[in-house]
Scaffold this motif. Sequence first.
Motif, short mmCIF file in Angstrom:
data_model
loop_
_atom_site.label_atom_id
_atom_site.label_comp_id
_atom_site.label_asym_id
_atom_site.label_seq_id
_atom_site.Cartn_x
_atom_site.Cartn_y
_atom_site.Cartn_z
N ASN A 307 0.89 -1.17 0.00
CA ASN A 307 -0.10 -0.05 -0.09
C ASN A 307 0.94 1.44 -0.10
N ALA A 308 2.19 1.11 0.43
CA ALA A 308 3.08 2.45 0.29
C ALA A 308 2.93 3.09 -1.08
N MET A 309 2.74 2.03 -1.99
CA MET A 309 2.99 2.63 -3.48
C MET A 309 1.44 2.63 -4.20
N ARG A 310 0.48 2.63 -3.46
CA ARG A 310 -1.16 2.26 -4.11
C ARG A 310 -1.11 3.55 -4.87
N GLU A 311 -0.68 4.59 -5.06
CA GLU A 311 -0.84 5.32 -6.07
C GLU A 311 -0.23 5.41 -7.30
N SER A 312 0.86 4.25 -7.58
CA SER A 312 1.76 3.91 -8.61
C SER A 312 0.91 3.27 -9.67
N GLY A 313 -0.48 2.86 -9.44
CA GLY A 313 -1.39 2.08 -10.37
C GLY A 313 -1.30 0.68 -10.23
N ARG A 314 -0.50 0.16 -9.26
CA ARG A 314 -0.23 -1.20 -9.35
C ARG A 314 -1.50 -1.59 -8.50
N ALA A 315 -2.21 -2.79 -8.96
CA ALA A 315 -3.39 -3.37 -8.43
C ALA A 315 -3.01 -4.23 -7.21
N ALA A 316 -3.72 -3.97 -6.03
CA ALA A 316 -3.24 -4.97 -4.71
C ALA A 316 -4.20 -6.20 -4.80
N PRO A 317 -3.30 -7.25 -4.68
CA PRO A 317 -4.09 -8.28 -4.56
C PRO A 317 -5.05 -8.43 -3.64
N SER A 318 -5.84 -9.14 -3.85
CA SER A 318 -6.89 -9.41 -2.42
C SER A 318 -6.41 -10.40 -1.55
N ALA A 319 -5.95 -10.02 -0.17
CA ALA A 319 -5.47 -11.01 0.94
C ALA A 319 -5.45 -10.45 2.14
N PRO A 320 -5.44 -11.15 3.46
CA PRO A 320 -5.40 -10.91 4.40
C PRO A 320 -4.19 -10.14 4.98
N GLY A 321 -4.34 -9.26 5.90
CA GLY A 321 -3.07 -8.71 6.53
C GLY A 321 -2.54 -7.58 5.74
N ILE A 322 -1.14 -7.50 6.20
CA ILE A 322 -0.30 -6.51 5.44
C ILE A 322 0.43 -7.19 4.27
N LEU A 323 0.04 -6.57 3.14
CA LEU A 323 0.72 -7.05 1.88
C LEU A 323 2.16 -6.82 1.81
N VAL A 324 3.23 -7.50 1.51
CA VAL A 324 4.55 -7.17 1.64
C VAL A 324 5.12 -7.69 0.38
N ASP A 325 5.91 -6.76 -0.33
CA ASP A 325 6.38 -6.79 -1.60
C ASP A 325 7.59 -7.66 -1.69
N ALA A 326 7.53 -8.86 -2.05
CA ALA A 326 8.61 -9.81 -2.04
C ALA A 326 9.86 -9.45 -2.63
N ASP A 327 9.56 -8.79 -3.97
CA ASP A 327 10.57 -8.46 -5.03
C ASP A 327 11.43 -7.32 -4.46
N PHE A 328 10.83 -6.38 -3.84
CA PHE A 328 11.33 -5.21 -3.14
C PHE A 328 12.36 -5.58 -1.95
N THR A 329 11.88 -6.69 -1.38
CA THR A 329 12.57 -7.21 -0.28
C THR A 329 13.84 -7.76 -0.70
N GLY A 330 14.04 -8.46 -1.82
CA GLY A 330 15.23 -8.79 -2.50
C GLY A 330 16.08 -7.77 -2.74
N ALA A 331 15.57 -6.57 -3.42
CA ALA A 331 16.29 -5.18 -3.71
C ALA A 331 16.93 -4.63 -2.32
N ALA A 332 16.19 -4.73 -1.25
CA ALA A 332 16.79 -4.04 0.02
C ALA A 332 17.89 -5.14 0.51
N CYS A 333 17.83 -6.22 0.34
CA CYS A 333 19.05 -7.03 0.54
C CYS A 333 20.21 -6.90 -0.06
#
Length: 427
Positions: A307-333
């Motif tokens: 949701n931190a990038m919800r104005e980017s036009g990326r559709a958010a999947p429907s799922a419970p809890g906080i959605l975590v961007d897995a690809d960006f996690t790899g970039a952070a590593c």
Amino acid sequence: MARSWTRLHEHLGAQPGPLTFEMVKKAADENLAESDDLDWKEMLPQPPRDGRWNELAKDIAAMANTRGGLLIYGVTDKTTTPVGIDPDQVNTQQYAQWIRNHVQPYLADLTFTTLTSPDGSLSFLVVDIPASPMAPHHVYGTAAKDKDQQAAVVPYRDNDHTAWMAEHQIERAYRERFTRAQHAQDETDKLLAHALDNILPDQAEPSAWFVAVARPERPLSRTAPSLARESAAVLCDTARTRSKRMAGNPLAIGPLTGLEIVRPTPRPGLRRWVFSTLPLPMGRGRGIYAELHHDGSTVLAVDLSWNAMRESGRAAPSAPGILVDADFTGAACRDVLTLAQDLARHLRVDSTVHVTTAIVTAEPTPLTPVVTEHGVFTSVPDHARQPRHIQPVTTQVNPADEDDVLREHAQEAFTDLMNQFGLTRFM
């Protein structure tokens, strides 16, 4: 890895940097005396015979148990006459095997370097032994009178010779090891808590944050350069470029890319430089926070929430809890490892840098990973778990590591984090 400041540097008044043939030759010609961190050796290491101790293992353990030092082969110990060694007879693989077989805990951070004169007429073998945080190291051998009787001693350097630790010295050495380990953990916890205090209280909506702390294993040399504001900005830029190259994609976006707007003007902190895009309203871009410390420590935190990038036009999947961007996690590593290594190189850190990474939330909340496939399609894998807490994972950085080795360490950290979501086939 080879240290940048040694007894020879101090004696010769040399700037920190790699040892050279000329430095060794000059120190020997000037009759630099042996000390607790310098041992001249005339002949190359020999295998143990007749039940004797492995001398190489004993000498290395003794220096590692004291404050580190240099073994230099090809110089007589009494007169410091440079007699040289045959470089073709140097067998570093065998020497490493002797260390593995005879020293416990194992000493991995050793450097064997052959230095040869420009005309090829004279060579030295230099063994660089850093002080070990795992001291005391025991040396194991077989007693001469009983081939089945194993014995162990704990050597250390006392001025210019090797001695054996008494029981009370061994006890103190173990106490110091545990104290060092606890201190290192306390300092890491303190930096993590400091980062969380800066990022979590101001979050208007639930969010998940990647937080990483990197700390050198040993304190910096007293000759370490200062960290100027301009240098801190350049380090962020070079680390970002290297991270993109490691990803194999010049357009890859990671936390360091998001710091571009504040990179030229980091804020001064307490013996650190601070880069921050906080506070940002949710949806206006990822909140990113980084610190470069004068002691070689690094902190990086970034909002992983979809949701931190919800104005980017990326559709958010429907799922419970906080959605975590897995690809960006790899970039952070990748970003935190390149940043930690570049800072270590700039400050001439001569030890391993330990890195702790975690994904945290203000309150225990289910975390749901979102994966992007083929660069376009986003989804929550059917087999993904929704944990409420992600255990921290650790890795390490050696300032001398090439990019391919650093990429492997980043991948290992990313894999360990994603495994806690049950994601294995995406690694």
